[in-house]
Motif scaffolding. Structure first.
Motif, PDB file in Angstrom:
ATOM      1  N   ALA A 264       0.785  -1.247  -0.210  1.00 34.77           N
ATOM      2  CA  ALA A 264       0.067  -0.270  -0.169  1.00 34.77           C
ATOM      3  C   ALA A 264       0.902   1.291   0.053  1.00 34.77           C
ATOM      4  CB  ALA A 264      -0.903   0.026   1.280  1.00 34.77           C
ATOM      5  N   ALA A 265       2.097   1.276   0.595  1.00 38.13           N
ATOM      6  CA  ALA A 265       2.843   2.220   0.779  1.00 38.13           C
ATOM      7  C   ALA A 265       3.337   2.496  -0.822  1.00 38.13           C
ATOM      8  CB  ALA A 265       4.106   2.064   1.782  1.00 38.13           C
ATOM      9  N   ALA A 266       3.834   1.522  -1.401  1.00 41.26           N
ATOM     10  CA  ALA A 266       4.592   1.526  -2.453  1.00 41.26           C
ATOM     11  C   ALA A 266       3.389   2.029  -3.504  1.00 41.26           C
ATOM     12  CB  ALA A 266       4.913   0.328  -3.209  1.00 41.26           C
ATOM     13  N   ILE A 267       2.351   1.716  -3.644  1.00 43.64           N
ATOM     14  CA  ILE A 267       1.148   2.094  -4.476  1.00 43.64           C
ATOM     15  C   ILE A 267       0.924   3.579  -4.165  1.00 43.64           C
ATOM     16  CG2 ILE A 267      -1.426   1.913  -4.920  1.00 43.64           C
ATOM     17  CD1 ILE A 267      -0.835  -1.076  -4.434  1.00 43.64           C
ATOM     18  N   LEU A 268       0.823   4.157  -2.771  1.00 46.10           N
ATOM     19  CA  LEU A 268       0.520   5.370  -2.720  1.00 46.10           C
ATOM     20  C   LEU A 268       1.657   6.330  -2.493  1.00 46.10           C
ATOM     21  CD1 LEU A 268      -2.444   4.809  -0.036  1.00 46.10           C
ATOM     22  CD2 LEU A 268      -2.426   5.404  -2.326  1.00 46.10           C
ATOM     23  N   ASP A 269       2.872   5.875  -2.889  1.00 46.41           N
ATOM     24  CA  ASP A 269       3.848   6.564  -2.709  1.00 46.41           C
ATOM     25  C   ASP A 269       4.059   7.261  -1.388  1.00 46.41           C
ATOM     26  OD1 ASP A 269       6.572   7.523  -3.636  1.00 46.41           O
ATOM     27  OD2 ASP A 269       5.461   9.551  -4.586  1.00 46.41           O
ATOM     28  N   THR A 270       4.430   6.469  -0.296  1.00 50.52           N
ATOM     29  CA  THR A 270       4.559   6.821   1.035  1.00 50.52           C
ATOM     30  C   THR A 270       5.358   5.756   1.696  1.00 50.52           C
ATOM     31  OG1 THR A 270       3.682   8.046   2.946  1.00 50.52           O
ATOM     32  CG2 THR A 270       2.413   6.057   1.978  1.00 50.52           C
ATOM     33  N   THR A 271       5.378   5.731   3.254  1.00 49.03           N
ATOM     34  CA  THR A 271       6.148   4.880   3.892  1.00 49.03           C
ATOM     35  C   THR A 271       5.044   4.112   4.587  1.00 49.03           C
ATOM     36  OG1 THR A 271       6.163   6.184   5.793  1.00 49.03           O
ATOM     37  CG2 THR A 271       7.738   6.743   4.637  1.00 49.03           C
ATOM     38  N   PRO A 272       5.580   2.617   4.956  1.00 47.82           N
ATOM     39  CA  PRO A 272       4.912   1.712   5.588  1.00 47.82           C
ATOM     40  C   PRO A 272       4.214   2.385   7.015  1.00 47.82           C
ATOM     41  CG  PRO A 272       6.457   0.762   4.726  1.00 47.82           C
ATOM     42  CD  PRO A 272       6.997   2.054   4.506  1.00 47.82           C
ATOM     43  N   LYS A 273       5.035   3.120   7.625  1.00 45.59           N
ATOM     44  CA  LYS A 273       4.705   3.670   9.074  1.00 45.59           C
ATOM     45  C   LYS A 273       3.596   4.816   8.709  1.00 45.59           C
ATOM     46  CE  LYS A 273       5.455   4.343  13.225  1.00 45.59           C
ATOM     47  NZ  LYS A 273       5.063   3.046  14.014  1.00 45.59           N
ATOM     48  N   ALA A 274       3.592   5.661   7.481  1.00 41.39           N
ATOM     49  CA  ALA A 274       2.335   6.470   7.310  1.00 41.39           C
ATOM     50  C   ALA A 274       1.215   5.871   6.927  1.00 41.39           C
ATOM     51  CB  ALA A 274       2.780   7.294   6.172  1.00 41.39           C
ATOM     52  N   ILE A 275       1.190   4.591   6.211  1.00 38.07           N
ATOM     53  CA  ILE A 275       0.113   3.870   5.998  1.00 38.07           C
ATOM     54  C   ILE A 275      -0.484   3.171   7.407  1.00 38.07           C
ATOM     55  CG2 ILE A 275      -0.771   1.619   5.065  1.00 38.07           C
ATOM     56  CD1 ILE A 275      -0.275   3.864   2.945  1.00 38.07           C
ATOM     57  N   GLU A 276       0.249   2.797   8.260  1.00 39.78           N
ATOM     58  CA  GLU A 276       0.097   2.308   9.692  1.00 39.78           C
ATOM     59  C   GLU A 276      -0.780   3.294  10.344  1.00 39.78           C
ATOM     60  OE1 GLU A 276       1.998   0.677  13.716  1.00 39.78           O
ATOM     61  OE2 GLU A 276       3.265   0.839  11.847  1.00 39.78           O
ATOM     62  N   SER A 277      -0.211   4.592  10.357  1.00 40.26           N
ATOM     63  CA  SER A 277      -0.781   5.634  10.936  1.00 40.26           C
ATOM     64  C   SER A 277      -2.098   6.081  10.634  1.00 40.26           C
ATOM     65  CB  SER A 277       0.196   6.987  10.822  1.00 40.26           C
ATOM     66  OG  SER A 277      -0.517   8.073  11.523  1.00 40.26           O
ATOM     67  N   ARG A 278      -2.307   6.014   9.107  1.00 39.85           N
ATOM     68  CA  ARG A 278      -3.446   6.345   8.396  1.00 39.85           C
ATOM     69  C   ARG A 278      -4.758   5.290   8.724  1.00 39.85           C
ATOM     70  NH1 ARG A 278      -1.450   7.455   2.322  1.00 39.85           N
ATOM     71  NH2 ARG A 278      -0.111   9.403   2.771  1.00 39.85           N
ATOM     72  N   LEU A 279      -4.140   3.883   8.925  1.00 42.46           N
ATOM     73  CA  LEU A 279      -4.960   2.856   9.057  1.00 42.46           C
ATOM     74  C   LEU A 279      -5.525   3.199  10.646  1.00 42.46           C
ATOM     75  CD1 LEU A 279      -3.399  -0.107   7.542  1.00 42.46           C
ATOM     76  CD2 LEU A 279      -5.612   0.647   7.192  1.00 42.46           C
ATOM     77  N   TYR A 280      -4.414   3.418  11.543  1.00 45.48           N
ATOM     78  CA  TYR A 280      -5.025   3.748  12.893  1.00 45.48           C
ATOM     79  C   TYR A 280      -6.131   4.922  12.842  1.00 45.48           C
ATOM     80  CZ  TYR A 280      -4.887   5.113  17.763  1.00 45.48           C
ATOM     81  OH  TYR A 280      -5.310   5.224  19.116  1.00 45.48           O
ATOM     82  N   ARG A 281      -5.848   6.124  12.170  1.00 46.01           N
ATOM     83  CA  ARG A 281      -6.711   7.133  12.281  1.00 46.01           C
ATOM     84  C   ARG A 281      -7.995   6.621  11.590  1.00 46.01           C
ATOM     85  NH1 ARG A 281      -2.392  10.855  10.192  1.00 46.01           N
ATOM     86  NH2 ARG A 281      -3.873  10.698   8.362  1.00 46.01           N
ATOM     87  N   ALA A 282      -8.113   5.967  10.550  1.00 43.40           N
ATOM     88  CA  ALA A 282      -9.320   5.623   9.717  1.00 43.40           C
ATOM     89  C   ALA A 282     -10.096   4.668  10.580  1.00 43.40           C
ATOM     90  CB  ALA A 282      -8.731   5.025   8.471  1.00 43.40           C
ATOM     91  N   ARG A 283      -9.277   3.797  11.419  1.00 43.05           N
ATOM     92  CA  ARG A 283     -10.128   2.653  12.199  1.00 43.05           C
ATOM     93  C   ARG A 283     -10.841   3.645  13.379  1.00 43.05           C
ATOM     94  NH1 ARG A 283      -5.490  -1.145  11.568  1.00 43.05           N
ATOM     95  NH2 ARG A 283      -6.239  -2.306   9.718  1.00 43.05           N
ATOM     96  N   GLN A 284     -10.059   4.479  14.026  1.00 43.16           N
ATOM     97  CA  GLN A 284     -10.898   5.411  15.216  1.00 43.16           C
ATOM     98  C   GLN A 284     -12.070   5.900  14.560  1.00 43.16           C
ATOM     99  OE1 GLN A 284      -9.244   3.691  17.605  1.00 43.16           O
ATOM    100  NE2 GLN A 284      -9.103   5.445  18.633  1.00 43.16           N
ATOM    101  N   ILE A 285     -11.884   6.792  13.421  1.00 41.11           N
ATOM    102  CA  ILE A 285     -12.868   7.507  12.834  1.00 41.11           C
ATOM    103  C   ILE A 285     -14.151   6.615  12.570  1.00 41.11           C
ATOM    104  CG2 ILE A 285     -13.956   8.629  10.843  1.00 41.11           C
ATOM    105  CD1 ILE A 285     -10.973  10.008  10.776  1.00 41.11           C
ATOM    106  N   LEU A 286     -13.806   5.563  12.031  1.00 39.44           N
ATOM    107  CA  LEU A 286     -14.833   4.495  11.484  1.00 39.44           C
ATOM    108  C   LEU A 286     -15.645   3.762  12.757  1.00 39.44           C
ATOM    109  CD1 LEU A 286     -13.180   2.620   8.557  1.00 39.44           C
ATOM    110  CD2 LEU A 286     -15.213   4.184   8.619  1.00 39.44           C
ATOM    111  N   ARG A 287     -14.808   3.641  14.023  1.00 38.52           N
ATOM    112  CA  ARG A 287     -15.460   3.101  14.955  1.00 38.52           C
ATOM    113  C   ARG A 287     -16.234   4.028  15.468  1.00 38.52           C
ATOM    114  NH1 ARG A 287     -10.538   1.594  17.316  1.00 38.52           N
ATOM    115  NH2 ARG A 287     -10.494  -0.400  16.132  1.00 38.52           N
TER     116      ARG A 287
END
Length: 194
Positions: free
Chosen positions: A164-187
């Motif tokens: 996902a990081a490669a597809i979105l041209d970012t780092t895996p850590k950034a993806i991890e952070s985005r997933l955490y924030r997205a899950r919090q909002i969705l919850r």
């Protein structure tokens, strides 16, 4: 077929495509068209737009075939193209908004939605599972673009954080952070369904 075998087949087909064997594109499309279409459906929440962009994705693959580096994964390159097309489509949509069905028609007091015939079932007829799925899709669609991309790629498309990081041209850590924030909002948005 495991991932390394699939990657090897994709690489071989891309090498054939680059060498001028246009039929190799058919094999790539046979393996990847449905997953790309589903990815775009989830990103765009519109089947017609997703279908158009899925076709455009493979057109871009064909057109840019010479720029593909065989040392990279084809699926990462393919999803990068699809994600960029989805982003461009979102930008286009903001410049060209749709007319609301709640907009007033020529007849005073009637909305466009009341005039147009609908084949859709009323909400009272929709099963609880379908309502939940709609609520999840709606909640995901309302996420900021960067969070929505991470959720769609990692949760629905089952891509690794690295891919996902490669597809979105970012780092895996950034993806991890985005997933955490997205899950919090969705919850929070979906707490009535949880």
């Amino acid at each position: 077929m495991d991932t390394s075998e699939a990657d090897a087949r994709d690489r071989a087909d891309m090498e054939r495509l680059i060498a001028g064997h246009d039929a190799a594109l058919n094999e790539l499309m046979e393996r990847h068209a449905t997953p790309v279409f589903h990815f775009l459906c989830r990103m765009l929440a519109n089947v017609d737009d997703a279908n158009d962009l899925a076709q455009e994705t493979f057109f871009r693959v064909y057109r840019a075939r010479a720029s593909f580096r065989t040392s990279e994964r084809f699926s990462t390159w393919l999803y990068t193209i699809a994600a960029n097309l989805a982003r461009n489509h979102f930008r286009w949509r903001t410049r060209h908004p749709n007319v609301s069905l709640e907009a007033e028609s020529d007849t005073p007091g009637q909305s466009l939605g009341n005039i147009l015939p609908s084949d859709a079932l009323p909400p009272s007829d929709v099963a609880l599972g379908a309502e939940r799925a709609a609520a999840v899709r709606s909640a995901v669609n309302r996420l900021p673009e960067d969070l929505r991309e991470a959720i769609v790629l990692c949760e629905w498309e089952e891509r690794s954080m690295a891919e996902a990081a490669a597809i979105l041209d970012t780092t895996p850590k950034a993806i991890e952070s985005r997933l955490y924030r997205a899950r919090q909002i969705l919850r929070e948005r979906l707490k009535q369904w949880l």
